[in-house]
Design a protein around this motif. Structure first.
Motif, PDB file in Angstrom:
ATOM      1  N   PHE A  67       1.053   1.943   0.434  1.00 15.72           N
ATOM      2  CA  PHE A  67       0.698   2.337  -0.928  1.00 15.72           C
ATOM      3  C   PHE A  67       0.819   1.148  -1.883  1.00 15.72           C
ATOM      4  O   PHE A  67       1.265   1.282  -3.026  1.00 15.72           O
ATOM      5  CB  PHE A  67       1.569   3.508  -1.403  1.00 15.72           C
ATOM      6  CG  PHE A  67       1.154   4.830  -0.820  1.00 15.72           C
ATOM      7  CD1 PHE A  67       0.491   5.779  -1.587  1.00 15.72           C
ATOM      8  CD2 PHE A  67       1.400   5.134   0.499  1.00 15.72           C
ATOM      9  CE1 PHE A  67       0.083   6.987  -1.052  1.00 15.72           C
ATOM     10  CE2 PHE A  67       1.007   6.344   1.057  1.00 15.72           C
ATOM     11  CZ  PHE A  67       0.346   7.271   0.282  1.00 15.72           C
TER      12      PHE A  67
ATOM     13  N   ARG B   4       9.258   1.451   7.009  1.00 16.84           N
ATOM     14  CA  ARG B   4       8.793   2.604   6.234  1.00 16.84           C
ATOM     15  C   ARG B   4       8.601   3.822   7.141  1.00 16.84           C
ATOM     16  O   ARG B   4       8.939   4.950   6.763  1.00 16.84           O
ATOM     17  CB  ARG B   4       7.482   2.259   5.526  1.00 16.84           C
ATOM     18  CG  ARG B   4       6.987   3.323   4.567  1.00 16.84           C
ATOM     19  CD  ARG B   4       5.759   2.828   3.804  1.00 16.84           C
ATOM     20  NE  ARG B   4       5.332   3.776   2.816  1.00 16.84           N
ATOM     21  CZ  ARG B   4       4.478   4.764   3.043  1.00 16.84           C
ATOM     22  NH1 ARG B   4       3.956   4.918   4.261  1.00 16.84           N
ATOM     23  NH2 ARG B   4       4.131   5.609   2.088  1.00 16.84           N
TER      24      ARG B   4
ATOM     25  N   THR C 250      10.490   8.455  -1.860  1.00 26.11           N
ATOM     26  CA  THR C 250       9.461   7.759  -1.092  1.00 26.11           C
ATOM     27  C   THR C 250      10.035   7.380   0.282  1.00 26.11           C
ATOM     28  O   THR C 250      11.237   7.163   0.401  1.00 26.11           O
ATOM     29  CB  THR C 250       9.013   6.487  -1.830  1.00 26.11           C
ATOM     30  OG1 THR C 250      10.153   5.653  -2.057  1.00 26.11           O
ATOM     31  CG2 THR C 250       8.353   6.828  -3.147  1.00 26.11           C
ATOM     32  N   PRO C 251       9.231   7.307   1.309  1.00 29.35           N
ATOM     33  CA  PRO C 251       7.763   7.468   1.362  1.00 29.35           C
ATOM     34  C   PRO C 251       7.282   8.903   1.581  1.00 29.35           C
ATOM     35  O   PRO C 251       6.091   9.144   1.651  1.00 29.35           O
ATOM     36  CB  PRO C 251       7.386   6.583   2.544  1.00 29.35           C
ATOM     37  CG  PRO C 251       8.543   6.692   3.463  1.00 29.35           C
ATOM     38  CD  PRO C 251       9.756   6.792   2.596  1.00 29.35           C
TER      39      PRO C 251
ATOM     40  N   SER D 203       7.376  11.521  -0.435  1.00 28.66           N
ATOM     41  CA  SER D 203       6.612  12.022  -1.574  1.00 28.66           C
ATOM     42  C   SER D 203       5.218  11.412  -1.617  1.00 28.66           C
ATOM     43  O   SER D 203       4.242  12.088  -1.969  1.00 28.66           O
ATOM     44  CB  SER D 203       7.371  11.716  -2.866  1.00 28.66           C
ATOM     45  OG  SER D 203       7.567  10.324  -3.012  1.00 28.66           O
ATOM     46  N   GLN D 204       5.088  10.140  -1.249  1.00 30.06           N
ATOM     47  CA  GLN D 204       3.778   9.492  -1.261  1.00 30.06           C
ATOM     48  C   GLN D 204       2.845  10.094  -0.206  1.00 30.06           C
ATOM     49  O   GLN D 204       1.684  10.414  -0.494  1.00 30.06           O
ATOM     50  CB  GLN D 204       3.942   7.991  -1.019  1.00 30.06           C
ATOM     51  CG  GLN D 204       4.669   7.255  -2.124  1.00 30.06           C
ATOM     52  CD  GLN D 204       4.933   5.800  -1.767  1.00 30.06           C
ATOM     53  OE1 GLN D 204       5.032   5.451  -0.588  1.00 30.06           O
ATOM     54  NE2 GLN D 204       5.057   4.949  -2.767  1.00 30.06           N
ATOM     55  N   GLU D 205       3.349  10.250   1.000  1.00 24.39           N
ATOM     56  CA  GLU D 205       2.493  10.714   2.091  1.00 24.39           C
ATOM     57  C   GLU D 205       2.077  12.167   1.902  1.00 24.39           C
ATOM     58  O   GLU D 205       0.891  12.502   2.028  1.00 24.39           O
ATOM     59  CB  GLU D 205       3.223  10.538   3.433  1.00 24.39           C
ATOM     60  CG  GLU D 205       3.456   9.098   3.823  1.00 24.39           C
ATOM     61  CD  GLU D 205       2.157   8.355   4.077  1.00 24.39           C
ATOM     62  OE1 GLU D 205       1.123   8.994   4.343  1.00 24.39           O
ATOM     63  OE2 GLU D 205       2.179   7.111   4.002  1.00 24.39           O
TER      64      GLU D 205
END
Length: 281
Positions: A47, A102, A140-141, A143-145
């Motif tokens: 991201f 990550r 994160t990560p 929440s991002q995915e």
């Protein structure tokens, strides 16, 4: 006759130089395209969205700077060129390592997600609404995915397709189990909350086992790094004790060959030890 022989020799040398230059140029072009594509893919997976137009020129300038600095420091052409070539490959290794870290953080967050998702489903919430409420407060990560999963679903993709895209971005066995469980639960019905709780227990047990293995093999991994760093420390100590003899390692062809051989063998040794100690559950 001598003139003809010299002319043929010069022509052969010029032809060999031209062929070498062409091969080097083509290899550099292939590496540039593959590195740029890999950097674009891995940075998007992280991201991180940046313009990569000047990435390759900056990498080349950095390699030239490292080569010149090492040459001025050691007066060794072979050593300077080796470090300069190595600096070209280091960013790719750093990107892959960042992506792996990550992935590991994401896998560690999955049991917490499954437990919260199971609780929301038992409370009567839908799967999409439960995911949305959990993602808002997640770190994160994760929440991002899953935020990307929800955005893709709002754009018209099916829930199964968004989960398959998630697995393509985060290809691990834990993610595969979670996505398969959610897809099967959405289509077959049944008590999805109970299935998620069981999967959460299995993932926690697996992570506990991986943690034990990591602790048990950490000493061996540390020994690998110590053995790899020992020749460098010894070289620094000897350079202070007998600088004249150590100077010959950098200024003579035989010494540069010894240094190159030691670097190759040390790298292979550390790599083999880490591969042996990399136990996958």
């Amino acid at each position: 006759m001598i003139v003809l022989g010299l002319s043929c020799a010069c022509l052969a040398v010029a032809l060999a130089a031209w062929i070498s230059q062409r091969l080097f140029y083509e290899a550099a072009q292939r590496y540039q395209s593959s590195f740029t594509e890999q950097a674009r893919t891995e940075l998007s997976d992280l991201f991180v969205f940046v313009d990569l137009t000047h990435l390759w020129p900056a990498l080349v300038c950095g390699a030239i700077g490292v080569t010149l600095f090492c040459w001025l420091l050691t007066q060794s052409v072979v050593f300077a060129l080796s470090l300069g070539a190595l600096s070209v490959f280091l960013p790719r290794v750093a990107l892959t390592s960042a992506l792996r870290r990550r992935q590991k953080r994401f896998d560690l967050q999955l049991p917490e997600l499954l437990l919260a998702l199971s609780g929301s489903l038992r409370a009567g919430a839908s799967l999409t609404f439960a995911l949305k409420s959990i993602v808002q407060d997640a770190a994160t990560p994760l929440s991002q995915e899953f935020g990307l999963v929800l955005r893709e679903q709002r754009m018209g993709l099916s829930f199964a397709q968004t989960l398959e895209n998630l697995y393509e971005r985060m290809p691990s066995e834990s993610v595969e189990l979670v996505t398969t469980m959610l897809i099967v639960g959405m289509h077959s019905g049944g008590s999805l909350a109970e299935l998620l709780e069981r999967l959460c227990s299995n993932l926690c047990a697996r992570q506990h086992l991986e943690g034990k293995i990591e602790v048990m093999t950490s000493q061996g991994k540390m020994q690998a790094w110590i053995m790899g760093a020992l020749p460098l420390v010894l070289l620094l100590v000897l350079s202070q004790i007998d600088p004249v003899s150590i100077h010959l390692l950098f200024t003579t062809t035989q010494g540069q060959g010894v240094l190159l051989t030691v670097c190759v063998l040390e790298t292979l040794g550390v790599f083999c030890l880490r591969r042996i100690l990399a136990i996958h559950v």
